[in-house]
Design a protein around this motif. Structure first.
Motif, PDB file in Angstrom:
ATOM      1  N   MET A  92       5.424  79.838   6.444  1.00 58.79           N
ATOM      2  CA  MET A  92       5.721  80.851   5.583  1.00 58.79           C
ATOM      3  C   MET A  92       5.199  82.129   6.285  1.00 58.79           C
ATOM      4  SD  MET A  92       5.056  80.652   1.896  1.00 58.79           S
ATOM      5  CE  MET A  92       5.085  82.239   1.277  1.00 58.79           C
ATOM      6  N   THR A  93       4.197  82.052   7.354  1.00 57.49           N
ATOM      7  CA  THR A  93       4.102  83.011   8.379  1.00 57.49           C
ATOM      8  C   THR A  93       4.146  83.425   8.932  1.00 57.49           C
ATOM      9  OG1 THR A  93       1.191  82.184   7.568  1.00 57.49           O
ATOM     10  CG2 THR A  93       1.248  83.515  10.115  1.00 57.49           C
ATOM     11  N   GLU A  94       5.689  82.496   9.776  1.00 55.07           N
ATOM     12  CA  GLU A  94       6.141  82.623  10.612  1.00 55.07           C
ATOM     13  C   GLU A  94       7.810  83.352   9.524  1.00 55.07           C
ATOM     14  OE1 GLU A  94       5.663  82.090  13.893  1.00 55.07           O
ATOM     15  OE2 GLU A  94       3.568  81.298  13.008  1.00 55.07           O
ATOM     16  N   VAL A  95       7.861  83.569   8.920  1.00 57.83           N
ATOM     17  CA  VAL A  95       9.119  84.327   8.342  1.00 57.83           C
ATOM     18  C   VAL A  95       8.328  85.505   8.125  1.00 57.83           C
ATOM     19  CG1 VAL A  95      10.096  84.298   6.159  1.00 57.83           C
ATOM     20  CG2 VAL A  95       9.985  81.683   7.014  1.00 57.83           C
ATOM     21  N   VAL A  96       7.655  85.190   8.269  1.00 57.31           N
ATOM     22  CA  VAL A  96       6.594  87.212   7.809  1.00 57.31           C
ATOM     23  C   VAL A  96       6.850  87.853   9.313  1.00 57.31           C
ATOM     24  CG1 VAL A  96       5.087  88.661   7.523  1.00 57.31           C
ATOM     25  CG2 VAL A  96       5.432  86.141   6.082  1.00 57.31           C
ATOM     26  N   GLU A 116       9.190  91.177   6.585  1.00 55.16           N
ATOM     27  CA  GLU A 116       9.178  91.266   5.103  1.00 55.16           C
ATOM     28  C   GLU A 116       8.144  90.372   4.559  1.00 55.16           C
ATOM     29  OE1 GLU A 116       9.916  94.274   4.573  1.00 55.16           O
ATOM     30  OE2 GLU A 116      11.723  95.161   6.167  1.00 55.16           O
ATOM     31  N   ILE A 117       7.801  90.836   3.026  1.00 57.88           N
ATOM     32  CA  ILE A 117       7.304  89.637   2.342  1.00 57.88           C
ATOM     33  C   ILE A 117       8.392  88.170   2.120  1.00 57.88           C
ATOM     34  CG2 ILE A 117       8.332  90.599   0.179  1.00 57.88           C
ATOM     35  CD1 ILE A 117       5.610  89.668  -1.155  1.00 57.88           C
ATOM     36  N   CYS A 118       7.319  87.572   2.095  1.00 60.56           N
ATOM     37  CA  CYS A 118       7.781  85.806   2.278  1.00 60.56           C
ATOM     38  C   CYS A 118       7.003  85.237   1.101  1.00 60.56           C
ATOM     39  CB  CYS A 118       7.588  85.616   3.693  1.00 60.56           C
ATOM     40  SG  CYS A 118       8.468  83.487   2.494  1.00 60.56           S
ATOM     41  N   GLN A 119       7.831  84.736   0.022  1.00 60.46           N
ATOM     42  CA  GLN A 119       7.340  83.520  -1.894  1.00 60.46           C
ATOM     43  C   GLN A 119       8.448  83.101  -1.124  1.00 60.46           C
ATOM     44  OE1 GLN A 119       6.354  87.238  -4.421  1.00 60.46           O
ATOM     45  NE2 GLN A 119       8.590  87.985  -3.569  1.00 60.46           N
ATOM     46  N   ALA A 159       2.655  81.134  -4.348  1.00 60.87           N
ATOM     47  CA  ALA A 159       2.532  81.779  -2.617  1.00 60.87           C
ATOM     48  C   ALA A 159       2.774  82.449  -2.166  1.00 60.87           C
ATOM     49  CB  ALA A 159       2.014  80.457  -1.743  1.00 60.87           C
ATOM     50  N   LYS A 160       2.558  83.713  -1.090  1.00 59.86           N
ATOM     51  CA  LYS A 160       2.977  84.750  -0.760  1.00 59.86           C
ATOM     52  C   LYS A 160       2.403  84.993   0.655  1.00 59.86           C
ATOM     53  CE  LYS A 160       1.097  89.191  -3.040  1.00 59.86           C
ATOM     54  NZ  LYS A 160       1.120  89.566  -1.753  1.00 59.86           N
ATOM     55  N   LYS A 161       3.163  85.644   1.176  1.00 57.60           N
ATOM     56  CA  LYS A 161       2.507  85.901   3.004  1.00 57.60           C
ATOM     57  C   LYS A 161       2.845  87.426   2.630  1.00 57.60           C
ATOM     58  CE  LYS A 161       0.166  82.432   4.153  1.00 57.60           C
ATOM     59  NZ  LYS A 161      -1.221  82.757   4.138  1.00 57.60           N
ATOM     60  N   ASP A 162       2.198  88.557   2.755  1.00 57.24           N
ATOM     61  CA  ASP A 162       2.882  89.884   3.054  1.00 57.24           C
ATOM     62  C   ASP A 162       2.468  90.574   4.588  1.00 57.24           C
ATOM     63  OD1 ASP A 162       2.388  90.651   0.817  1.00 57.24           O
ATOM     64  OD2 ASP A 162      -0.233  90.507   0.884  1.00 57.24           O
ATOM     65  N   ALA A 170      11.371  76.555  -3.811  1.00 59.77           N
ATOM     66  CA  ALA A 170      12.682  77.726  -2.829  1.00 59.77           C
ATOM     67  C   ALA A 170      11.184  79.256  -1.974  1.00 59.77           C
ATOM     68  CB  ALA A 170      13.498  78.491  -4.046  1.00 59.77           C
ATOM     69  N   MET A 171      11.581  79.143  -1.203  1.00 58.47           N
ATOM     70  CA  MET A 171      11.284  80.858  -0.487  1.00 58.47           C
ATOM     71  C   MET A 171      12.067  81.442  -0.634  1.00 58.47           C
ATOM     72  SD  MET A 171       9.769  79.496   2.653  1.00 58.47           S
ATOM     73  CE  MET A 171      11.368  78.866   4.307  1.00 58.47           C
ATOM     74  N   SER A 172      11.944  82.795  -0.298  1.00 61.43           N
ATOM     75  CA  SER A 172      12.363  83.889  -0.547  1.00 61.43           C
ATOM     76  C   SER A 172      11.701  84.836   0.949  1.00 61.43           C
ATOM     77  CB  SER A 172      12.510  84.159  -1.689  1.00 61.43           C
ATOM     78  OG  SER A 172      11.300  85.462  -1.898  1.00 61.43           O
ATOM     79  N   VAL A 173      12.364  85.394   1.188  1.00 59.99           N
ATOM     80  CA  VAL A 173      12.252  87.016   2.064  1.00 59.99           C
ATOM     81  C   VAL A 173      12.606  88.261   1.086  1.00 59.99           C
ATOM     82  CG1 VAL A 173      13.122  88.358   3.964  1.00 59.99           C
ATOM     83  CG2 VAL A 173      12.539  86.141   3.919  1.00 59.99           C
ATOM     84  N   SER A 174      11.676  89.197   0.284  1.00 58.36           N
ATOM     85  CA  SER A 174      12.087  89.843   0.090  1.00 58.36           C
ATOM     86  C   SER A 174      11.833  91.406   0.415  1.00 58.36           C
ATOM     87  CB  SER A 174      11.282  90.627  -1.038  1.00 58.36           C
ATOM     88  OG  SER A 174      11.345  89.454  -2.503  1.00 58.36           O
TER      89      SER A 174
END
Length: 254
Positions: free
Chosen positions: A86-90, A95-98, A111-114, A210-214
């Motif tokens: 998730m850190t790599e996604v951010v 953008e925030i990954c949850q 979990a979330k990464k800002d 499930a993993m998302s980007v908002s």
């Protein structure tokens, strides 16, 4: 089950799943536990700081419940592995990954990464949101049968915004689109301030998370959404590959 313990846990789960603080009467109605039984339980939970009591006689989750939840998250190695991706996604989307799982027929944000943005979306671990309004919810149930989805979603599809899907047949049509695409959208269905895209995390043909980007609306271009999809699909593949090559039990995550 041990009935007194079950009551305590039902109270904690009810308060954890609600956006607003609840009165004793509201907790009693939602848990189906008599007020006379609930009152001493609430007092003990407040004294031990698992609940907090506001001046207007409303209750909310307390600091010790948070500490227990944080201890769980820190002790779960597979969750820590996913959080590293998730850190790599951010880094790639900024953008925030949850990360969400299905819990009590709702999406539970585990979990979330800002991102490093001066203006970013506000979110928190531990919240519950409806399946039918969230991108995470749509991919969490996309492999379920129509009857299972109807049972999970229930009859009361309360709108969160003017764009929320509130008809079960429309929602099932949306799920068919998710099946074809392999990802889902929340296009201002949960909040008018943002859009979201999500992918399922699967193991053995079963969706386990499930993993998302908002993205805030003012940054939400078609190009940015398309990039978020590609980044999520890339790291979905890496996470699922990790599961394939390592011993994993579903209980390690949830």
């Amino acid at each position: 089950m041990h009935k007194p313990t079950e009551r305590v846990l039902r109270i904690l789960l009810t308060l954890a799943s609600e956006k607003e603080d609840l009165t004793l009467t509201e907790i009693s109605e939602k848990t189906k536990i008599p007020k006379s039984t609930i009152s001493p339980i609430l007092s003990t939970l407040v004294d031990m700081r698992f609940l907090a009591k506001k001046s207007e006689m409303k209750y909310r989750i307390g600091i010790n419940s948070f500490i227990v939840g944080e201890a769980y998250i820190e002790s779960t190695s597979f969750l820590e592995m996913i959080k590293s991706y998730m850190t790599e996604v951010v880094k790639e989307c900024n953008e925030i990954c949850q990360l969400g799982i299905l819990q009590d027929n709702k999406v539970f944000y585990i979990a979330k990464k800002d991102p490093k943005q001066s203006i970013q979306l506000m979110s928190y671990v531990g919240k519950f949101l409806p399946i039918y309004s969230t991108a995470l919810g749509k991919v969490l149930v996309y492999k379920n049968s129509e009857e299972e989805i109807k049972d999970i979603v229930g009859d009361n599809m309360v709108p969160l915004t003017e764009r929320t899907i509130t008809d079960i047949d429309d929602f099932l049509n949306e799920i068919e689109t998710v099946k074809n695409n392999g990802y889902s959208f929340d296009l201002q269905e949960t909040s008018l301030d943002s859009k979201c895209v999500a992918v399922p995390i699967e193991k053995g043909g079963k969706v386990i998370a499930a993993m998302s980007v908002s993205i805030p609306n003012f940054r939400s271009t078609d190009e940015k959404l398309k990039n978020a999809i590609q980044v999520l699909l890339k790291y979905k593949k890496e996470i699922e590959s990790y599961f394939t090559h390592n011993i994993y039990n579903e209980e390690d995550l949830i």
